[in-house]
Design an enzyme around this catalytic site. Structure first.
Site, mmCIF file in Angstrom:
data_model
loop_
_atom_site.group_PDB
_atom_site.id
_atom_site.type_symbol
_atom_site.label_atom_id
_atom_site.label_comp_id
_atom_site.label_asym_id
_atom_site.label_seq_id
_atom_site.Cartn_x
_atom_site.Cartn_y
_atom_site.Cartn_z
ATOM 1 N N ALA A 12 8.372 6.442 1.760
ATOM 2 C CA ALA A 12 8.206 4.644 1.699
ATOM 3 C C ALA A 12 9.398 3.988 1.433
ATOM 4 O O ALA A 12 9.442 2.950 0.980
ATOM 5 C CB ALA A 12 6.919 4.522 1.141
ATOM 6 N N ALA A 13 10.752 4.398 1.606
ATOM 7 C CA ALA A 13 11.560 3.848 1.019
ATOM 8 C C ALA A 13 12.399 3.037 2.034
ATOM 9 O O ALA A 13 13.155 2.147 1.658
ATOM 10 C CB ALA A 13 12.842 4.875 0.329
ATOM 11 N N GLY A 14 12.208 3.137 3.583
ATOM 12 C CA GLY A 14 12.794 2.440 4.541
ATOM 13 C C GLY A 14 12.663 0.853 4.368
ATOM 14 O O GLY A 14 11.610 0.391 3.992
ATOM 15 N N ARG A 18 13.055 -4.379 11.458
ATOM 16 C CA ARG A 18 12.493 -4.946 12.564
ATOM 17 C C ARG A 18 11.027 -5.791 12.467
ATOM 18 O O ARG A 18 10.530 -6.221 13.258
ATOM 19 C CB ARG A 18 12.082 -4.059 13.677
ATOM 20 C CG ARG A 18 13.395 -3.838 14.638
ATOM 21 C CD ARG A 18 13.249 -2.870 15.770
ATOM 22 N NE ARG A 18 13.082 -1.451 15.430
ATOM 23 C CZ ARG A 18 12.227 -0.592 16.186
ATOM 24 N NH1 ARG A 18 11.628 -1.071 17.184
ATOM 25 N NH2 ARG A 18 12.207 0.487 15.738
ATOM 26 N N GLU A 154 17.740 15.245 16.702
ATOM 27 C CA GLU A 154 17.423 13.588 16.645
ATOM 28 C C GLU A 154 17.800 13.268 18.125
ATOM 29 O O GLU A 154 18.912 13.603 18.613
ATOM 30 C CB GLU A 154 17.984 12.934 15.540
ATOM 31 C CG GLU A 154 17.444 13.316 14.126
ATOM 32 C CD GLU A 154 16.035 12.962 14.180
ATOM 33 O OE1 GLU A 154 15.541 11.836 14.164
ATOM 34 O OE2 GLU A 154 15.218 14.158 13.845
ATOM 35 N N ARG A 333 -20.230 -19.414 -2.513
ATOM 36 C CA ARG A 333 -19.221 -18.770 -3.335
ATOM 37 C C ARG A 333 -19.616 -17.791 -4.631
ATOM 38 O O ARG A 333 -20.851 -17.709 -4.656
ATOM 39 C CB ARG A 333 -18.782 -20.017 -3.953
ATOM 40 C CG ARG A 333 -17.865 -20.916 -2.952
ATOM 41 C CD ARG A 333 -17.554 -22.224 -3.504
ATOM 42 N NE ARG A 333 -16.683 -22.037 -4.741
ATOM 43 C CZ ARG A 333 -16.427 -23.119 -5.666
ATOM 44 N NH1 ARG A 333 -16.900 -24.282 -5.453
ATOM 45 N NH2 ARG A 333 -15.754 -23.058 -6.752
ATOM 46 N N LYS A 351 -22.250 -22.273 -5.836
ATOM 47 C CA LYS A 351 -21.552 -21.542 -6.736
ATOM 48 C C LYS A 351 -22.102 -21.166 -8.018
ATOM 49 O O LYS A 351 -22.815 -22.171 -8.697
ATOM 50 C CB LYS A 351 -20.246 -22.416 -7.047
ATOM 51 C CG LYS A 351 -19.348 -21.617 -7.601
ATOM 52 C CD LYS A 351 -18.458 -22.678 -8.627
ATOM 53 C CE LYS A 351 -19.285 -22.806 -9.934
ATOM 54 N NZ LYS A 351 -18.601 -23.320 -10.829
ATOM 55 N N TYR A 366 -24.518 -29.912 -2.971
ATOM 56 C CA TYR A 366 -23.460 -28.994 -3.865
ATOM 57 C C TYR A 366 -24.202 -28.451 -5.060
ATOM 58 O O TYR A 366 -24.806 -29.497 -5.598
ATOM 59 C CB TYR A 366 -22.215 -29.810 -4.218
ATOM 60 C CG TYR A 366 -21.531 -28.999 -5.302
ATOM 61 C CD1 TYR A 366 -20.949 -27.605 -4.779
ATOM 62 C CD2 TYR A 366 -21.315 -29.227 -6.725
ATOM 63 C CE1 TYR A 366 -20.224 -26.587 -5.802
ATOM 64 C CE2 TYR A 366 -20.870 -28.260 -7.625
ATOM 65 C CZ TYR A 366 -20.317 -27.124 -7.085
ATOM 66 O OH TYR A 366 -19.576 -26.413 -8.034
HETATM 67 C C1 UD1 Z 1 12.071 10.694 11.844
HETATM 68 C C2 UD1 Z 1 12.700 12.112 12.200
HETATM 69 C C3 UD1 Z 1 12.231 12.139 13.582
HETATM 70 C C4 UD1 Z 1 10.918 11.876 13.999
HETATM 71 C C5 UD1 Z 1 10.503 10.419 13.624
HETATM 72 C C6 UD1 Z 1 9.092 10.208 13.559
HETATM 73 C C7 UD1 Z 1 14.224 12.875 10.554
HETATM 74 C C8 UD1 Z 1 15.591 13.026 10.632
HETATM 75 N N1 UD1 Z 1 13.885 12.287 11.839
HETATM 76 O O1 UD1 Z 1 13.010 9.852 12.363
HETATM 77 O O2 UD1 Z 1 12.520 13.571 13.704
HETATM 78 O O3 UD1 Z 1 10.489 11.970 15.297
HETATM 79 O O4 UD1 Z 1 10.904 10.399 12.067
HETATM 80 O O5 UD1 Z 1 8.830 8.911 13.266
HETATM 81 O O6 UD1 Z 1 13.450 12.930 9.579
HETATM 82 N N2 UD1 Z 1 12.692 7.188 4.612
HETATM 83 C C9 UD1 Z 1 12.919 7.152 3.214
HETATM 84 N N3 UD1 Z 1 13.995 7.051 2.884
HETATM 85 C C10 UD1 Z 1 15.208 7.573 3.838
HETATM 86 C C11 UD1 Z 1 14.933 7.696 5.086
HETATM 87 C C12 UD1 Z 1 13.755 7.247 5.576
HETATM 88 O O7 UD1 Z 1 12.057 6.963 2.443
HETATM 89 O O8 UD1 Z 1 16.397 7.757 3.215
HETATM 90 C C13 UD1 Z 1 11.191 6.930 5.164
HETATM 91 C C14 UD1 Z 1 11.193 5.764 6.217
HETATM 92 O O9 UD1 Z 1 10.554 4.807 5.420
HETATM 93 C C15 UD1 Z 1 10.240 6.013 7.127
HETATM 94 C C16 UD1 Z 1 10.213 7.627 7.131
HETATM 95 O O10 UD1 Z 1 10.985 8.201 6.289
HETATM 96 O O11 UD1 Z 1 8.792 6.017 6.519
HETATM 97 C C17 UD1 Z 1 11.185 8.082 8.609
HETATM 98 O O12 UD1 Z 1 12.435 7.264 8.410
HETATM 99 P P1 UD1 Z 1 13.021 6.694 9.906
HETATM 100 O O13 UD1 Z 1 14.235 6.401 9.510
HETATM 101 O O14 UD1 Z 1 11.990 5.726 10.435
HETATM 102 O O15 UD1 Z 1 12.922 8.352 10.475
HETATM 103 P P2 UD1 Z 1 13.557 8.054 12.185
HETATM 104 O O16 UD1 Z 1 14.758 7.789 12.231
HETATM 105 O O17 UD1 Z 1 12.428 7.526 12.918
#
Ligand code: UD1
Ligand code: MG
Length: 457
Positions: A12-14, A18, A154, A333, A351, A366
């Site tokens: 969940a680090a992403g 978008r 990928e 309420r 309330k 009220y």
């Molecule tokens: C990844 C998979 C791909 C798959 C797709 C499915 C890899 C290399 N690729 O690609 O094969 O089809 O998911 O959706 O694994 N995240 C982190 N830290 C990081 C990078 C990512 O926590 O350093 C988390 C993101 O928040 C996300 C998940 O990992 O929840 C997937 O990352 P994302 O960058 O979306 O992977 P994709 O490139 O879509």
């Protein structure tokens, strides 16, 4: 049979670029809860020994919002790819257990599907959740030889032949933790994104002669990730449609299953009927035969059997007794407690008050911080003046009292049993039981009085 030991790592680090939002992506809500909370609930339902969440973007906001003390929170900074993310979690995992990798932005994955995946995995089998998509664009492709999975490539690194493959990686997998400890530290990042790919472990497993087994989700939406507001809205609708389907299966009548939103837990008895555009938040219980009209919001409320909620009601933290009628346009309420066969009509706000059986407030009132007995009639325009600008005070209205229209009850004050207040009374001291109390000036008429006439300029 003792269930297998299990670690869960949720990525969940992403950033979620978008989403165009300051809120970290995994905190955006599905059914009123951060999407990550859904994944956590699913992980818990699998009986995992340890649940790790790898967070990063958005900083401490993610662990602070989730407030989950059963979770091991691991910060990944910088974010160098999915393989690097799981590597951060490794020291916290039980080496004897398998590890399930989930994504914080894939919130609708079902417990049943994951149980199937876990059942396939063992100390020498890697289980991978894959799916065939008509449009596989953007996903990692599953490359097979003679039917056996060989590696994942990928999209950005794939050649034309690989790109033509329609079986894709959902990202969700179960691997032996001991093997992850062996493989992950050695991953390279010589690829088009210069990321450490978790997917590279598939080829490593195959090289070692390990079996890689694919499991497919029953529904495509289970593996759908959220990268944009459009995808967030799409999965919200799918999730709500699923909830509606369960309600219908249990015999609830829905005027339109596409126009109900349940953001919490909705428990319904038999023969419950819900009209369009109702929103349920927190925990809401609807007893047997309850009818909810259109456009109502109910939050943390218990509605007893046979009660009717008419259109446009806002009900929060309230208890409604059997056969009561509320609305249209009523607002209950927190702390509003209605007994049996109570009638609350339009533009009535209640309330922190109890209203006992058979009492009525049918129009424009009220009622705050009040204790109202049985068979009381509250006239239109009645107001309990509960607040003196600094403190709140209670109003007590005993059984069988009648409150005339447009009365103000200036708390603390008590209206005795069977008392009547004349219309327009400003009650500043207790009204004795059984008597008529009126505070307004005596009515006078002036014979021969003339209306003023506009003067000519
Ligand atoms: C990844 C998979 C791909 C798959 C797709 C499915 C890899 C290399 N690729 O690609 O094969 O089809 O998911 O959706 O694994 N995240 C982190 N830290 C990081 C990078 C990512 O926590 O350093 C988390 C993101 O928040 C996300 C998940 O990992 O929840 C997937 O990352 P994302 O960058 O979306 O992977 P994709 O490139 O879509
Ligand atoms: Mg990526």
């Amino acid at each position: 049979m003792k269930p297998k030991l299990l670690n869960v790592v949720i990525l969940a680090a992403g950033q979620g670029k978008r989403m165009y939002s300051d809120l970290p992506k995994v905190l955006h809500a599905i059914a009123g809860q951060p999407m990550l909370a859904h994944v956590l609930d699913t992980a818990r339902s699998l009986g995992a020994e340890r649940i790790c969440v790898v967070y990063g973007h958005g900083g401490e906001r993610v662990p602070e919002t989730l407030e989950a003390s059963d979770v091991i929170w691991i910060k990944q900074e910088p974010q160098l790819g999915t393989g690097h993310a799981v590597l951060q979690a490794l020291p916290h995992l039980d080496g004897d257990a398998s590890t399930l990798v989930l994504y914080g932005d894939v919130p609708l994955i079902r417990r049943e599907t994951l149980a199937q995946l876990i059942a396939q995995a063992s100390s020498d089998v890697l289980a991978l959740l894959t799916v065939y998509l008509t449009n596989p664009k953007g996903y990692g492709r599953i490359v097979r030889e003679n039917g056996a999975i060989q590696y994942i490539v990928e999209e950005k690194d794939a050649d034309d032949a690989e790109r033509a493959i329609t079986e894709v990686n959902t990202g969700i997998l179960v691997a032996p933790t001991a093997k992850l400890r062996q493989w992950l530290p050695g991953l390279g990042n010589l690829n088009s994104q210069n990321e450490y790919y978790l997917t590279d472990i598939i080829a490593l497993a195959v090289d070692e002669g390990m079996a890689v087994r694919a499991v497919h989700p029953h529904h495509e939406w289970e593996m759908q990730g959220i990268n944009s507001k459009a995808q967030l809205a799409e999965l919200e609708r799918i999730h709500q449609r699923n909830i509606a389907a369960v309600l219908l299966d249990h015999g609830v009548t829905l005027a339109d299953p596409a126009r109900i939103d349940v953001r919490g837990e909705l428990i319904c008895g038999r023969d419950v009927s819900i009209d369009v555009n109702c929103v349920f938040e927190g925990k809401v219980e609807l007893g047997d035969g309850v009818v909810v009209g259109p456009n109502c919001l109910l939050k943390d409320a218990a509605i007893s059997a046979g009660a009717r909620i008419h259109a446009f009601c806002h009900i929060e933290g309230a208890v409604i007794g059997p056969q009561s009628i509320v609305g249209p346009y009523a607002r209950l309420r927190p702390g509003a407690e209605l007994g049996a066969e109570v009638h609350i009509g339009n533009f009535v706000e209640i309330k922190n008050s109890t209203i006992a059986d058979h009492s009525k407030a049918n129009h424009l009132a009220y009622i705050g911080d009040a204790t109202i007995g049985q068979r009381v009639n509250i006239g239109a325009g009645t107001i309990t003046c509960n607040y003196d600008g600094a403190n709140k005070h209670r109003t007590i209205i005993e059984d069988d009292a009648f409150i005339g229209s447009d009365s103000q009850l200036i708390a603390p004050v008590t209206v005795g049993r069977g008392a009547t207040l004349g219309a327009g009374t400003s009650l500043t001291s207790d009204a004795p039981p059984g008597q008529l109390t009126v505070s307004r000036a005596k009515q006078v008429s002036f014979a021969g009085w003339k209306r003023p006439v506009k003067q000519k300029k």
